[in-house]
Design a protein around this motif. Sequence first.
Motif, PDB file in Angstrom:
ATOM      1  N   ARG A  83      28.697 -11.855 -11.350  1.00  0.00           N
ATOM      2  CA  ARG A  83      27.252 -11.625 -11.366  1.00  0.00           C
ATOM      3  C   ARG A  83      26.832 -10.474 -10.463  1.00  0.00           C
ATOM      4  O   ARG A  83      27.368 -10.281  -9.394  1.00  0.00           O
ATOM      5  CB  ARG A  83      26.532 -12.890 -10.939  1.00  0.00           C
ATOM      6  CG  ARG A  83      26.799 -14.021 -11.900  1.00  0.00           C
ATOM      7  CD  ARG A  83      25.849 -15.104 -11.665  1.00  0.00           C
ATOM      8  NE  ARG A  83      24.989 -15.092 -12.850  1.00  0.00           N
ATOM      9  CZ  ARG A  83      23.964 -15.864 -13.002  1.00  0.00           C
ATOM     10  NH1 ARG A  83      23.617 -16.680 -12.051  1.00  0.00           N
ATOM     11  NH2 ARG A  83      23.267 -15.830 -14.094  1.00  0.00           N
ATOM     12  N   SER A  84      25.861  -9.759 -10.931  1.00  0.00           N
ATOM     13  CA  SER A  84      25.316  -8.632 -10.185  1.00  0.00           C
ATOM     14  C   SER A  84      24.269  -9.097  -9.198  1.00  0.00           C
ATOM     15  O   SER A  84      23.559 -10.078  -9.441  1.00  0.00           O
ATOM     16  CB  SER A  84      24.686  -7.634 -11.157  1.00  0.00           C
ATOM     17  OG  SER A  84      24.047  -6.604 -10.440  1.00  0.00           O
ATOM     18  N   THR A  85      24.148  -8.375  -8.119  1.00  0.00           N
ATOM     19  CA  THR A  85      23.092  -8.663  -7.160  1.00  0.00           C
ATOM     20  C   THR A  85      21.811  -7.934  -7.551  1.00  0.00           C
ATOM     21  O   THR A  85      20.748  -8.235  -7.021  1.00  0.00           O
ATOM     22  CB  THR A  85      23.507  -8.232  -5.741  1.00  0.00           C
ATOM     23  OG1 THR A  85      23.839  -6.844  -5.764  1.00  0.00           O
ATOM     24  CG2 THR A  85      24.700  -9.051  -5.273  1.00  0.00           C
ATOM     25  N   LYS A  86      21.905  -6.976  -8.480  1.00  0.00           N
ATOM     26  CA  LYS A  86      20.736  -6.231  -8.940  1.00  0.00           C
ATOM     27  C   LYS A  86      20.001  -7.027 -10.008  1.00  0.00           C
ATOM     28  O   LYS A  86      20.609  -7.532 -10.956  1.00  0.00           O
ATOM     29  CB  LYS A  86      21.138  -4.874  -9.497  1.00  0.00           C
ATOM     30  CG  LYS A  86      21.713  -3.949  -8.464  1.00  0.00           C
ATOM     31  CD  LYS A  86      22.059  -2.613  -9.080  1.00  0.00           C
ATOM     32  CE  LYS A  86      22.704  -1.697  -8.057  1.00  0.00           C
ATOM     33  NZ  LYS A  86      23.146  -0.452  -8.670  1.00  0.00           N
ATOM     34  N   ARG A  87      18.703  -7.123  -9.877  1.00  0.00           N
ATOM     35  CA  ARG A  87      17.862  -7.868 -10.800  1.00  0.00           C
ATOM     36  C   ARG A  87      18.010  -7.339 -12.232  1.00  0.00           C
ATOM     37  O   ARG A  87      17.970  -6.150 -12.469  1.00  0.00           O
ATOM     38  CB  ARG A  87      16.425  -7.764 -10.340  1.00  0.00           C
ATOM     39  CG  ARG A  87      15.457  -8.545 -11.178  1.00  0.00           C
ATOM     40  CD  ARG A  87      14.060  -8.401 -10.590  1.00  0.00           C
ATOM     41  NE  ARG A  87      13.067  -8.893 -11.500  1.00  0.00           N
ATOM     42  CZ  ARG A  87      12.627 -10.140 -11.515  1.00  0.00           C
ATOM     43  NH1 ARG A  87      13.089 -11.012 -10.650  1.00  0.00           N
ATOM     44  NH2 ARG A  87      11.711 -10.521 -12.379  1.00  0.00           N
ATOM     45  N   ALA A  88      18.208  -8.242 -13.161  1.00  0.00           N
ATOM     46  CA  ALA A  88      18.238  -7.989 -14.611  1.00  0.00           C
ATOM     47  C   ALA A  88      19.489  -7.265 -15.116  1.00  0.00           C
ATOM     48  O   ALA A  88      19.614  -7.030 -16.309  1.00  0.00           O
ATOM     49  CB  ALA A  88      16.987  -7.252 -15.061  1.00  0.00           C
ATOM     50  N   GLU A  89      20.406  -6.908 -14.250  1.00  0.00           N
ATOM     51  CA  GLU A  89      21.613  -6.196 -14.698  1.00  0.00           C
ATOM     52  C   GLU A  89      22.507  -7.088 -15.556  1.00  0.00           C
ATOM     53  O   GLU A  89      23.045  -6.647 -16.565  1.00  0.00           O
ATOM     54  CB  GLU A  89      22.378  -5.655 -13.486  1.00  0.00           C
ATOM     55  CG  GLU A  89      23.300  -4.520 -13.837  1.00  0.00           C
ATOM     56  CD  GLU A  89      23.806  -3.814 -12.595  1.00  0.00           C
ATOM     57  OE1 GLU A  89      24.754  -4.330 -11.964  1.00  0.00           O
ATOM     58  OE2 GLU A  89      23.245  -2.770 -12.264  1.00  0.00           O
ATOM     59  N   THR A  90      22.662  -8.357 -15.171  1.00  0.00           N
ATOM     60  CA  THR A  90      23.468  -9.287 -15.958  1.00  0.00           C
ATOM     61  C   THR A  90      22.812  -9.548 -17.310  1.00  0.00           C
ATOM     62  O   THR A  90      23.479  -9.572 -18.345  1.00  0.00           O
ATOM     63  CB  THR A  90      23.683 -10.610 -15.190  1.00  0.00           C
ATOM     64  OG1 THR A  90      24.323 -10.307 -13.943  1.00  0.00           O
ATOM     65  CG2 THR A  90      24.563 -11.567 -15.973  1.00  0.00           C
ATOM     66  N   LYS A 124      20.885  -7.536 -18.985  1.00  0.00           N
ATOM     67  CA  LYS A 124      21.052  -6.323 -19.802  1.00  0.00           C
ATOM     68  C   LYS A 124      22.421  -6.314 -20.474  1.00  0.00           C
ATOM     69  O   LYS A 124      22.544  -6.059 -21.676  1.00  0.00           O
ATOM     70  CB  LYS A 124      20.879  -5.073 -18.941  1.00  0.00           C
ATOM     71  CG  LYS A 124      21.094  -3.779 -19.701  1.00  0.00           C
ATOM     72  CD  LYS A 124      20.983  -2.580 -18.784  1.00  0.00           C
ATOM     73  CE  LYS A 124      21.331  -1.295 -19.524  1.00  0.00           C
ATOM     74  NZ  LYS A 124      21.366  -0.144 -18.621  1.00  0.00           N
TER      75      LYS A 124
END
Length: 113
Positions: free
Chosen positions: A54-61, A63
């Motif tokens: 999982r990414s820590t950046k919002r909405a990257e997962t 996308k």
Amino acid sequence: MEAAAENVVLVESLRAAVPLHMMQLGSRSPEELIRIAGESATVVGSEGDVLQFRSTKRAETAKAFNALARGLAAAALVAWGGATFAGLHWCTIRHCPGPDAEHPKPTHGETHA
């Protein structure tokens, strides 16, 4: 692919999302579906690791997941024999048992009875 098949959340999410994308894309031309599948593959290829880690950046997962589901849907509509990923199979044949089943020529995303 084996790791993806073991990710229950990913598999169950795709089980629901890909058919929805197929309905949305069903009226698109084969050329457009091929373009969509290619664009989706580029996103998944360059950013798909967030599906496993999982990414820590919002909405990257989200996308990457949407690109995967949309790309699988486009491929399922345009590729002879449909698309198979993580033990799941989608194609234009309703209740198709898998990629080795008999398939008619794809018809612009129409679902066969």
